[in-house]
Motif scaffolding. Structure first.
Motif, PDB file in Angstrom:
ATOM      1  N   ILE A   1      -5.451   2.682  -8.035  1.00  0.00           N
ATOM      2  CA  ILE A   1      -5.330   4.024  -7.458  1.00  0.00           C
ATOM      3  C   ILE A   1      -6.662   4.350  -6.798  1.00  0.00           C
ATOM      4  CG2 ILE A   1      -4.860   6.439  -7.925  1.00  0.00           C
ATOM      5  CD1 ILE A   1      -3.279   5.596 -10.355  1.00  0.00           C
ATOM      6  N   ILE A   2      -6.622   4.633  -5.546  1.00  0.00           N
ATOM      7  CA  ILE A   2      -7.849   4.819  -4.773  1.00  0.00           C
ATOM      8  C   ILE A   2      -7.915   6.276  -4.337  1.00  0.00           C
ATOM      9  CG2 ILE A   2      -9.126   4.036  -2.745  1.00  0.00           C
ATOM     10  CD1 ILE A   2      -6.967   1.577  -3.028  1.00  0.00           C
ATOM     11  N   THR A   3      -8.751   7.049  -5.010  1.00  0.00           N
ATOM     12  CA  THR A   3      -8.830   8.474  -4.674  1.00  0.00           C
ATOM     13  C   THR A   3      -9.972   8.710  -3.684  1.00  0.00           C
ATOM     14  OG1 THR A   3     -10.186   8.807  -6.615  1.00  0.00           O
ATOM     15  CG2 THR A   3      -7.855   9.289  -6.843  1.00  0.00           C
ATOM     16  N   ASP A   4     -10.067   9.930  -3.199  1.00  0.00           N
ATOM     17  CA  ASP A   4     -11.117  10.319  -2.245  1.00  0.00           C
ATOM     18  C   ASP A   4     -11.115   9.432  -0.997  1.00  0.00           C
ATOM     19  OD1 ASP A   4     -12.752  12.379  -3.816  1.00  0.00           O
ATOM     20  OD2 ASP A   4     -12.635  10.688  -5.196  1.00  0.00           O
ATOM     21  N   THR A   5      -9.997   8.890  -0.666  1.00  0.00           N
ATOM     22  CA  THR A   5      -9.942   7.963   0.460  1.00  0.00           C
ATOM     23  C   THR A   5      -8.798   8.344   1.393  1.00  0.00           C
ATOM     24  OG1 THR A   5     -10.864   6.212  -0.899  1.00  0.00           O
ATOM     25  CG2 THR A   5      -9.730   5.519   1.083  1.00  0.00           C
ATOM     26  N   ARG A   6      -9.177   8.788   2.557  1.00  0.00           N
ATOM     27  CA  ARG A   6      -8.157   9.200   3.524  1.00  0.00           C
ATOM     28  C   ARG A   6      -7.817   8.032   4.420  1.00  0.00           C
ATOM     29  NH1 ARG A   6      -8.371  11.416   8.521  1.00  0.00           N
ATOM     30  NH2 ARG A   6     -10.640  11.529   8.478  1.00  0.00           N
ATOM     31  N   VAL A   7      -6.546   7.768   4.552  1.00  0.00           N
ATOM     32  CA  VAL A   7      -6.126   6.717   5.480  1.00  0.00           C
ATOM     33  C   VAL A   7      -6.152   7.315   6.879  1.00  0.00           C
ATOM     34  CG1 VAL A   7      -4.204   5.255   6.192  1.00  0.00           C
ATOM     35  CG2 VAL A   7      -4.771   5.478   3.779  1.00  0.00           C
ATOM     36  N   GLU A   8      -6.837   6.615   7.768  1.00  0.00           N
ATOM     37  CA  GLU A   8      -7.073   7.175   9.093  1.00  0.00           C
ATOM     38  C   GLU A   8      -6.177   6.534  10.139  1.00  0.00           C
ATOM     39  OE1 GLU A   8     -11.317   8.475  10.630  1.00  0.00           O
ATOM     40  OE2 GLU A   8     -10.961   6.330  10.847  1.00  0.00           O
ATOM     41  N   LEU A   9      -5.850   5.267   9.922  1.00  0.00           N
ATOM     42  CA  LEU A   9      -5.092   4.544  10.941  1.00  0.00           C
ATOM     43  C   LEU A   9      -4.190   3.523  10.264  1.00  0.00           C
ATOM     44  CD1 LEU A   9      -4.798   4.003  14.034  1.00  0.00           C
ATOM     45  CD2 LEU A   9      -6.520   2.224  13.749  1.00  0.00           C
ATOM     46  N   LEU A  10      -2.950   3.484  10.713  1.00  0.00           N
ATOM     47  CA  LEU A  10      -2.008   2.473  10.242  1.00  0.00           C
ATOM     48  C   LEU A  10      -1.506   1.757  11.489  1.00  0.00           C
ATOM     49  CD1 LEU A  10      -0.572   1.422   7.730  1.00  0.00           C
ATOM     50  CD2 LEU A  10       1.225   3.069   8.150  1.00  0.00           C
ATOM     51  N   ASP A  11      -1.891   0.521  11.612  1.00  0.00           N
ATOM     52  CA  ASP A  11      -1.693  -0.171  12.882  1.00  0.00           C
ATOM     53  C   ASP A  11      -1.050  -1.529  12.625  1.00  0.00           C
ATOM     54  OD1 ASP A  11      -1.884  -0.713  15.540  1.00  0.00           O
ATOM     55  OD2 ASP A  11      -4.048  -0.490  15.683  1.00  0.00           O
ATOM     56  N   LEU A  12      -0.606  -2.155  13.698  1.00  0.00           N
ATOM     57  CA  LEU A  12      -0.167  -3.553  13.626  1.00  0.00           C
ATOM     58  C   LEU A  12      -1.071  -4.329  14.565  1.00  0.00           C
ATOM     59  CD1 LEU A  12       3.728  -3.288  13.798  1.00  0.00           C
ATOM     60  CD2 LEU A  12       2.376  -4.113  11.873  1.00  0.00           C
TER      61      LEU A  12
ATOM     62  N   ALA B   1       0.859  -1.193   0.000  1.00  0.00           N
ATOM     63  CA  ALA B   1       0.000   0.000   0.000  1.00  0.00           C
ATOM     64  C   ALA B   1       0.890   1.236   0.000  1.00  0.00           C
ATOM     65  CB  ALA B   1      -0.888   0.000   1.232  1.00  0.00           C
ATOM     66  N   ILE B   2       0.514   2.196  -0.835  1.00  0.00           N
ATOM     67  CA  ILE B   2       1.254   3.464  -0.871  1.00  0.00           C
ATOM     68  C   ILE B   2       0.320   4.552  -0.369  1.00  0.00           C
ATOM     69  CG2 ILE B   2       2.370   5.148  -2.392  1.00  0.00           C
ATOM     70  CD1 ILE B   2       3.060   2.702  -4.195  1.00  0.00           C
ATOM     71  N   LEU B   3       0.762   5.285   0.616  1.00  0.00           N
ATOM     72  CA  LEU B   3      -0.082   6.335   1.175  1.00  0.00           C
ATOM     73  C   LEU B   3       0.301   7.663   0.553  1.00  0.00           C
ATOM     74  CD1 LEU B   3       0.046   5.325   4.967  1.00  0.00           C
ATOM     75  CD2 LEU B   3      -1.144   4.252   3.051  1.00  0.00           C
ATOM     76  N   GLY B   4      -0.618   8.261  -0.184  1.00  0.00           N
ATOM     77  CA  GLY B   4      -0.359   9.554  -0.818  1.00  0.00           C
ATOM     78  C   GLY B   4      -0.211   9.410  -2.321  1.00  0.00           C
ATOM     79  N   GLY B   5      -1.007  10.173  -3.050  1.00  0.00           N
ATOM     80  CA  GLY B   5      -0.976  10.112  -4.520  1.00  0.00           C
ATOM     81  C   GLY B   5      -0.382  11.362  -5.134  1.00  0.00           C
ATOM     82  N   GLY B   6       0.562  11.980  -4.417  1.00  0.00           N
ATOM     83  CA  GLY B   6       1.294  13.103  -4.992  1.00  0.00           C
ATOM     84  C   GLY B   6       2.447  12.559  -5.826  1.00  0.00           C
ATOM     85  N   LEU B   7       3.380  13.448  -6.162  1.00  0.00           N
ATOM     86  CA  LEU B   7       4.494  13.029  -7.017  1.00  0.00           C
ATOM     87  C   LEU B   7       5.272  11.866  -6.409  1.00  0.00           C
ATOM     88  CD1 LEU B   7       6.236  13.592  -9.525  1.00  0.00           C
ATOM     89  CD2 LEU B   7       7.542  15.194  -8.123  1.00  0.00           C
TER      90      LEU B   7
ATOM     91  N   LYS C   1      -6.232  11.019  -0.565  1.00  0.00           N
ATOM     92  CA  LYS C   1      -7.445  11.541   0.072  1.00  0.00           C
ATOM     93  C   LYS C   1      -8.216  12.490  -0.850  1.00  0.00           C
ATOM     94  CE  LYS C   1      -5.688  15.555   2.456  1.00  0.00           C
ATOM     95  NZ  LYS C   1      -5.454  16.292   3.632  1.00  0.00           N
ATOM     96  N   GLN C   2      -7.514  13.080  -1.804  1.00  0.00           N
ATOM     97  CA  GLN C   2      -8.217  14.006  -2.687  1.00  0.00           C
ATOM     98  C   GLN C   2      -8.703  13.299  -3.947  1.00  0.00           C
ATOM     99  OE1 GLN C   2      -6.338  17.691  -3.408  1.00  0.00           O
ATOM    100  NE2 GLN C   2      -5.413  17.778  -1.394  1.00  0.00           N
ATOM    101  N   THR C   3      -9.541  14.001  -4.699  1.00  0.00           N
ATOM    102  CA  THR C   3     -10.004  13.441  -5.969  1.00  0.00           C
ATOM    103  C   THR C   3      -8.886  13.543  -7.001  1.00  0.00           C
ATOM    104  OG1 THR C   3     -12.153  14.327  -5.403  1.00  0.00           O
ATOM    105  CG2 THR C   3     -11.871  13.596  -7.674  1.00  0.00           C
ATOM    106  N   ARG C   4      -8.149  14.651  -6.903  1.00  0.00           N
ATOM    107  CA  ARG C   4      -7.098  14.886  -7.889  1.00  0.00           C
ATOM    108  C   ARG C   4      -5.804  14.236  -7.424  1.00  0.00           C
ATOM    109  NH1 ARG C   4      -3.061  18.150  -9.408  1.00  0.00           N
ATOM    110  NH2 ARG C   4      -2.889  18.968  -7.308  1.00  0.00           N
ATOM    111  N   LEU C   5      -5.086  13.668  -8.384  1.00  0.00           N
ATOM    112  CA  LEU C   5      -3.777  13.085  -8.065  1.00  0.00           C
ATOM    113  C   LEU C   5      -2.687  14.079  -8.457  1.00  0.00           C
ATOM    114  CD1 LEU C   5      -4.767   9.659  -9.520  1.00  0.00           C
ATOM    115  CD2 LEU C   5      -4.036   9.976  -7.151  1.00  0.00           C
ATOM    116  N   GLY C   6      -1.515  13.904  -7.905  1.00  0.00           N
ATOM    117  CA  GLY C   6      -0.403  14.769  -8.328  1.00  0.00           C
ATOM    118  C   GLY C   6       0.062  15.722  -7.239  1.00  0.00           C
ATOM    119  N   GLY C   7      -0.716  15.786  -6.141  1.00  0.00           N
ATOM    120  CA  GLY C   7      -0.285  16.634  -5.025  1.00  0.00           C
ATOM    121  C   GLY C   7      -0.183  18.077  -5.459  1.00  0.00           C
ATOM    122  N   TRP C   8       0.893  18.674  -5.080  1.00  0.00           N
ATOM    123  CA  TRP C   8       0.945  20.093  -5.399  1.00  0.00           C
ATOM    124  C   TRP C   8       1.681  20.401  -6.710  1.00  0.00           C
ATOM    125  CZ3 TRP C   8       3.517  24.907  -3.768  1.00  0.00           C
ATOM    126  CH2 TRP C   8       4.864  24.754  -3.500  1.00  0.00           C
ATOM    127  N   VAL C   9       1.956  19.356  -7.480  1.00  0.00           N
ATOM    128  CA  VAL C   9       2.301  19.566  -8.902  1.00  0.00           C
ATOM    129  C   VAL C   9       0.964  19.798  -9.589  1.00  0.00           C
ATOM    130  CG1 VAL C   9       3.191  18.480 -10.989  1.00  0.00           C
ATOM    131  CG2 VAL C   9       4.294  18.034  -8.785  1.00  0.00           C
TER     132      VAL C   9
END
Ligand SMILES: C=Cc1c2[nH]c(c1C)Cc1[nH]c(c(CCC(=O)O)c1C)Cc1[nH]c(c(C)c1CCC(=O)O)Cc1[nH]c(c(C)c1C=C)C2
Length: 778
Positions: A539-550, A280-286, A309-317
């Motif tokens: 690629i899963i947009t509009d989805t905020r990861v809330e918890l990363l646990d073991l 799993a990769i958290l974050g769809g920016g560059l 978490k956003q609809t748009r990919l690419g972060g602040w590019v």
């Protein structure tokens, strides 16, 4: 709710990887196909469904019919009529038996016909009993049975069975519609079972029927459809389909659901192979997209999912086109950048992407000799009350520059200054470093301006070793002198061996910076298109990861909409404070919140030029505004600098002849300046810009006011650039050690601007290196 722009599995027609097909330039985001299941039948094409609200049987029947209508769409399942056929068969058989028996009894004498009539009667009773038992035990509340075959690498058969019943009124709860789904998935003609499972969902009838008993069919379909969207959307796990059900106690907006989420997970799992390891990769920016690109190449056996978490990919590019009208007639299509706008050819990882994504034809370069490459300006009130002054780029220009008194003595005397690094220090602020070697006023005027232009930060807070390690090393090489050290070649090799750059470096030779015809988003859009073409990437947009646990040794990832995944490894490309917020206390990593982050307001301006009017700015890259001698205060204009985009990037604007009719520039505010709304109003920005450009050293535009801009676009980027403060490299080492030795055991890797560097090249590079220690995942 997760909304994904993923295309159908295996779609590779747009793959821009050389040797894999086309090398077409990317099309805008809007080109992305949307799965047929997300197409909602327009209200006007539906027949109204109206029932008696007080009659739950009618309510249930209406819902059952809606389920059948929805699932029987040609693009979904083919209905199986087995239950109906069996019941009909049994019914007809009993009718024939009854009729045959009656006919026989009629024709044959009573005593003689008795045994056969008895046999007929018993058979009739058996058949009707079987029919009743079949209806009760086998068919049960089945509303719909369906099957379909999908093809992704192999033929997969799927069967679903959907039954429903009404949950009666209970306390304050209204009667509710409950759906249970069972599904089986197999390949090799049914010989190999891929998945089997059950799921269910409940929603009160009042959620779908209004006071008049009219059914909101779209709402009902949204509820029932959610998981089916997954056919074209993301998986979250390949291991444990049940994971995807709603988390107990959590509400998916409006209704409890999703009803068929397990099926949704299975659909994806099937098409991808249940046994694959999952990254799993958290974050769809560059950084996240570059990580997905490299991981999907390095681990073709793994399922890679990117959560954004956003609809748009690419972060602040972020490149956008805008239609701009000229007051004298005609329009132009102008490209605006709100994030990074140019790249340097020394970023090998970026050259590699240009090569692998087939972007060579889209590249635009700025020649070394162009003014944009040579001329930079500063706006220093102490040197020139209002205007901008050029930074000297040659010895003669240095000698005639108003900045010579600041530059010459400090630079010329530096090699003769003895070693002055305090004993034992491992790091210090950029401002302290520059002050030690070149003097405090030099550090403020030039050092702070440079830091504004890269980090939008206060140079007194920035770590020299994290931000400019080459200067720290030059001081060591030069036995205390940075200037001497810079004259001694560094031993660090800069081999291209590790990068598949093709002939891109040759293509760039001589160009100090480059970009793309459609701007920097060309890279991120192309990465997205590439990834969408990979069957193992979601690629899963509009989805905020809330918890990363073991949990019991397994990684557990929870999204804000209540879904859970169990990846085998995780690459976090989230800003470090955001990563901190998703880790539970017992797993928190050291130093994630140690660094501040800068926020920048970016204002793109396009000015029309009237015929014969000279440009409104001198030729060059733009100007930077250093920290004022009184520091940062709300009284100041809050401007960090302005980029003259037309100088280097006018080739992005269309049509060609519009390039001389418009001037585009970008004003950047904020960072360490405490700014308010007042600072970013157009009037305020234009007032300062006017003062800076009209009283510049080369004469300006003769005191003329700037024309009214044809376009002004403001974007506030909150916490967009991290400021690595002194001690950052050491802290990162400690964090990496905690990742490999602590409970994560190397299964979590942390990358991105918060870790090693903030440039585009650094982000892509970190995506290339992510999880380099992962092998044999799972
Ligand atoms: C949008 C604002 C940004 C500011 N800094 C950055 C952004 C995106 C990040 C950044 N800017 C530069 C670098 C170094 C690049 C490298 O070494 O390869 C980084 C990491 C340099 C730079 N600064 C400006 C420009 C046009 C460039 C060239 C690269 C690029 O296009 O980003 C102008 C500029 N950037 C900022 C300000 C305040 C500013 C003012 C003129 C903040």
């Amino acid at each position: 709710m997760a909304r994904s722009k993923k295309t159908e599995n295996g779609r590779s027609d747009a793959s821009p990887i050389p040797g894999r097909g086309s090398s077409t330039s990317p099309s805008p985001d809007t080109d992305r196909p949307v799965g047929p299941l997300s197409v909602v039948v327009p209200a006007e094409e539906r027949e109204e469904v109206k029932v008696n609200n007080a009659n739950v049987t009618e309510l249930k029947n209406a819902c059952d019919d809606a389920v059948k209508r929805y699932l029987s769409r040609p693009e979904l399942f083919k209905q199986i009529y087995l239950h109906t056929d069996v019941r009909l068969g049994l019914g007809w058989a009993s009718v024939f038996v009854a009729a045959g028996t009656a006919f026989y009894g009629y024709k044959v004498e009573f005593e003689q016909s008795k045994p056969v009539v008895w046999a007929g009667l018993i058979l009739y009773i058996i058949l009707t009993t079987i029919q009743t038992l079949y209806a009760y035990f086998v068919e049960g509340d089945t509303v719909y049975s369906g099957k379909r075959k999908t093809f992704s690498r192999r033929i997969v058969s799927e069967r679903i069975n959907l039954s429903s019943h009404t949950q009666p009124v209970k306390g304050s709860k209204q009667p509710a519609y409950e759906v249970a789904v069972t599904y089986v998935r197999s390949s090799s003609g049914g010989k190999s079972l891929l998945a089997k499972g059950k799921t269910h969902g409940v929603a009160e009838y009042s959620a779908f029927f209004d006071a008049q008993g009219i059914m909101d069919q779209e709402k009902f379909e949204r509820w029932i459809r959610f998981p089916f969207k997954g056919t074209f959307a993301p998986p979250i796990t390949v291991r444990d389909p049940q994971d995807l059900g709603a988390t107990p106690g959590k509400q998916v907006p409006e209704l409890q659901g999703p009803v068929l989420s397990a099926l949704f997970a299975q659909q994806v799992a099937t098409s991808l192979d249940m046994q694959r390891p999952h990254i799993a990769i958290l974050g769809g920016g560059l950084t996240g997209l570059s990580s997905a690109f490299h991981l999907s190449r390095r681990h073709p056996e793994a399922l890679i999912s990117v959560f954004e978490k956003q609809t748009r990919l690419g972060g602040w590019v972020h490149s956008e086109r805008a239609e701009v009208k000229h007051p004298e007639g005609g329009t132009a299509n102008i490209l605006l950048e709100s994030g990074p706008r140019t790249l340097r050819p020394n970023a090998k990882s970026v050259l590699e992407l240009v090569n692998l994504l087939g972007l060579k034809d889209s590249v635009i370069t700025t020649p070394k000799t162009s003014p944009a490459a040579k001329n930079r300006y500063l706006q220093i009130p102490e040197v020139q009350a209002q205007g901008i002054v050029p930074l000297p780029s040659s010895i003669p220009s240095l000698l005639s520059s108003p900045l010579r008194s600041q530059l010459l003595p400090n630079v010329l005397s530096e090699p003769f200054k003895g070693r002055n690094r305090p004993a034992g220090i491992e790091d210090e602020s950029f401002d302290d470093f520059m002050s030690r070697r070149f003097g405090a006023s030099f550090a403020r005027m030039f050092g702070s301006a440079l830091v504004h232009g890269i980090y939008a930060a206060d140079s007194r807070k920035l770590s020299i070793r994290a931000a400019f390690p080459s200067l720290w090393e030059a001081e060591e090489r030069g036995r205390g002198s940075v200037v001497r050290g810079m004259l001694v070649p560094s031993k660090a090799s800069s081999s291209l061996d590790d990068y598949d750059t093709g002939d891109v470096p040759e293509m760039m030779s001589g160009a100090p910076v480059f970009s793309f015809k459609d701007g920097m988003s060309t890279i991120t859009n192309s990465l997205v298109r590439y990834l969408e073409g990979q069957p193992n990437v979601r690629i899963i947009t509009d989805t905020r990861v809330e918890l990363l646990d073991l949990v019991e040794g397994r990684i557990q990832l929870q999204t804000a909409d209540g879904r859970t995944a169990h990846p085998d490894a995780v690459a976090s490309a989230l800003p470090l404070p955001v990563l901190h917020s998703v880790l539970p206390t017992h797993l928190s990593l050291p130093h994630l919140t140690a660094n501040p982050q800068s926020s920048v307001t970016v204002i793109n301006l396009v000015f029309p030029l009237t015929k014969g009017q000279p440009s409104i700015h001198p030729p060059g890259f733009g100007y930077l505004v250093p920290r004022s001698s009184s520091g940062y205060s709300e009284e100041g204009p809050g401007i960090l600098g302005t980029v003259f985009d037309s100088s280097s990037l006018s080739a992005q604007d269309l049509p060609e002849d519009s390039r001389s009719r418009f001037v585009k520039l970008t004003v950047m505010l904020g960072g360490p300046h405490p700014i308010t709304e007042r600072h970013t109003t157009l009037d305020n920005v234009l007032k300062h810009l006017n003062a800076h450009l009209n009283s510049r050293v080369d004469g300006g535009t003769g005191g003329l006011a700037l024309p009214k801009p044809a376009l002004a676009r403001t974007r506030h980027h909150v916490a967009c650039i991290p400021t690595p403060t002194p001690g950052h490299p050491q802290r990162i080492e400690e964090m990496k050690e905690a990742l490999s030795k602590g409970p994560w055991q190397g299964r979590l890797d942390v990358v991105g601007a918060g870790v090693r560097g903030v440039s585009v090249g650094d982000c892509v590079e970190s995506g290339k290196r992510v999880g380099s220690h992962w092998s044999g995942l799972g």
